[in-house]
Design a protein around this motif. Structure first.
Motif, PDB file in Angstrom:
ATOM      1  N   LEU A  25       6.651  -2.527  11.341  1.00 32.43           N
ATOM      2  CA  LEU A  25       5.387  -2.838  10.656  1.00 32.43           C
ATOM      3  C   LEU A  25       5.205  -4.305  10.271  1.00 32.43           C
ATOM      4  O   LEU A  25       4.272  -4.629   9.530  1.00 32.43           O
ATOM      5  N   GLN A  26       6.037  -5.206  10.769  1.00 32.84           N
ATOM      6  CA  GLN A  26       5.916  -6.622  10.421  1.00 32.84           C
ATOM      7  C   GLN A  26       4.530  -7.214  10.697  1.00 32.84           C
ATOM      8  O   GLN A  26       4.037  -8.027   9.906  1.00 32.84           O
ATOM      9  N   TYR A  30       2.266  -9.781   8.211  1.00 34.16           N
ATOM     10  CA  TYR A  30       1.761 -11.104   8.584  1.00 34.16           C
ATOM     11  C   TYR A  30       0.255 -11.206   8.333  1.00 34.16           C
ATOM     12  O   TYR A  30      -0.216 -12.182   7.720  1.00 34.16           O
ATOM     13  N   CYS A  31      -0.509 -10.232   8.802  1.00 28.92           N
ATOM     14  CA  CYS A  31      -1.977 -10.265   8.644  1.00 28.92           C
ATOM     15  C   CYS A  31      -2.371 -10.243   7.173  1.00 28.92           C
ATOM     16  O   CYS A  31      -3.283 -10.977   6.749  1.00 28.92           O
ATOM     17  N   ALA A 183       2.310  10.986   1.406  1.00 27.72           N
ATOM     18  CA  ALA A 183       2.379   9.597   1.849  1.00 27.72           C
ATOM     19  C   ALA A 183       1.066   8.872   1.583  1.00 27.72           C
ATOM     20  O   ALA A 183       1.050   7.713   1.163  1.00 27.72           O
ATOM     21  N   LEU A 184      -0.067   9.540   1.820  1.00 28.43           N
ATOM     22  CA  LEU A 184      -1.380   8.931   1.584  1.00 28.43           C
ATOM     23  C   LEU A 184      -1.556   8.577   0.111  1.00 28.43           C
ATOM     24  O   LEU A 184      -2.017   7.483  -0.232  1.00 28.43           O
ATOM     25  N   LEU A 185      -1.182   9.495  -0.774  1.00 24.26           N
ATOM     26  CA  LEU A 185      -1.327   9.238  -2.204  1.00 24.26           C
ATOM     27  C   LEU A 185      -0.305   8.219  -2.697  1.00 24.26           C
ATOM     28  O   LEU A 185      -0.628   7.364  -3.533  1.00 24.26           O
ATOM     29  N   GLY A 186       0.922   8.295  -2.189  1.00 24.58           N
ATOM     30  CA  GLY A 186       1.940   7.321  -2.579  1.00 24.58           C
ATOM     31  C   GLY A 186       1.557   5.919  -2.146  1.00 24.58           C
ATOM     32  O   GLY A 186       1.700   4.952  -2.891  1.00 24.58           O
ATOM     33  N   TYR A 239      -2.543  -1.534   2.866  1.00 24.79           N
ATOM     34  CA  TYR A 239      -2.587  -0.082   2.681  1.00 24.79           C
ATOM     35  C   TYR A 239      -2.140   0.629   3.957  1.00 24.79           C
ATOM     36  O   TYR A 239      -1.395   1.609   3.906  1.00 24.79           O
ATOM     37  N   GLY A 240      -2.596   0.117   5.120  1.00 21.97           N
ATOM     38  CA  GLY A 240      -2.165   0.714   6.380  1.00 21.97           C
ATOM     39  C   GLY A 240      -0.662   0.675   6.531  1.00 21.97           C
ATOM     40  O   GLY A 240      -0.022   1.663   6.930  1.00 21.97           O
ATOM     41  N   ARG A 241      -0.079  -0.482   6.198  1.00 22.22           N
ATOM     42  CA  ARG A 241       1.370  -0.602   6.271  1.00 22.22           C
ATOM     43  C   ARG A 241       2.051   0.325   5.278  1.00 22.22           C
ATOM     44  O   ARG A 241       3.056   0.966   5.594  1.00 22.22           O
TER      45      ARG A 241
END
Length: 277
Positions: A25-26, A30-31, A183-186, A239-241
């Motif tokens: 997920l690097q 970066y982004c 995972a979504l809530l965390g 958030y995606g990461r």
């Protein structure tokens, strides 16, 4: 962080999970960092993975510390009792473990962010910034962020999974089915509560010359001049990461602890006996 594993085993699981997460997920990291600092994005893989070495050491060591410290704190809280941790105990141990890990994570993130801004390798970057005045730059933001982030990925998912299985046993009849909403809530908890602190930290660490950003308070005031939403630059990438990371970490730590990875379990047996574990 498990109460059933010793500190070395918790640490090994944490290190393994942290490194795998970074390698996958690097580019998200970066982004996020570039957007927070108002820098242009590049989709050149060489730039997307710039600083990945420092970040892998960062996440590996920090997650190792978080699992080890968190596991020890849980054992202390339980005091030998055979029961589930209460919600506030689960969250409190996660926050404390995260704050401790920031002592290691903040300087390593400084190296990564300087690499992302200026290029160069980790050794060259370390030499250029290796002063006490620089190394703790952004620590307050990192400590708050790591405390809430650790709570978000180590404490929130087990709480959500447990509640979903108790409240909706027909729909969530296994941990695997409850893992995605957990995972979504965390990730949501870890991302949006900590994003302002992360933005201040990132801007401070990107400007070690202090040309634009000074102390934590001065940096926060400077960012706020562009409105409250300025604190949430790069939040989509973060958030995606985080959702991916929480899912990966929650899944991997369970698999590793249940013996799903023979290699890691052999490491436990070999090194555990070597260190008296």
């Amino acid at each position: 962080m498990s109460t059933k594993l010793n500190e070395f085993q918790n640490a090994t699981v944490g290190m393994t999970v942290g490194v795998i997460e970074v390698l996958c997920l690097q580019p998200f990291n970066y982004c996020k960092n570039m957007m927070q600092q108002g820098q242009p994005l590049s989709f050149d893989p060489r730039k997307l993975y710039r600083g990945v070495g420092a970040n892998a050491i960062n996440m590996g060591s920090c997650t190792m510390i978080q699992f080890s410290v968190g596991g020890s704190l849980k054992k202390m809280v339980l005091g030998g009792e055979d029961r589930q941790l209460k919600t506030h105990e689960e969250m409190g141990t996660g926050i404390a473990a995260g704050v401790v890990s920031a002592l290691v994570g903040s300087p390593l993130e400084l190296i990564m962010i300087q690499q992302q801004r200026k290029g160069g390798n980790s050794v060259e970057t370390f030499k250029s910034i290796a002063t006490p005045n620089n190394f703790l730059r952004g620590f307050v933001g990192a400590a708050v962020r790591e405390g809430l982030w650790t709570c978000g990925y180590l404490s929130i998912p087990p709480i959500v999974r447990r509640n979903l299985r108790e409240m909706y046993p027909d729909k969530f009849d296994s941990d695997a089915k409850a893992r995605v909403p957990a995972a979504l809530l965390g990730g949501l908890f870890a991302c949006y509560l900590t994003q302002p602190f992360d933005t201040v930290k990132t801007c401070m660490q990107g400007d070690i010359e202090r040309e634009t950003f000074g102390t934590f308070t001065e940096t926060a005031k400077k960012i706020s001049q562009d409105g409250f939403t300025a604190f949430y630059r790069g939040a989509t990438f973060r958030y995606g990461r985080m959702v991916c990371a929480v899912f990966m970490m929650d899944t991997l730590q369970v698999r590793l602890r249940e013996g799903g990875c023979d290699f890691v379990m052999m490491m436990f047996e070999y090194f555990g006996s070597s260190f008296g574990g």
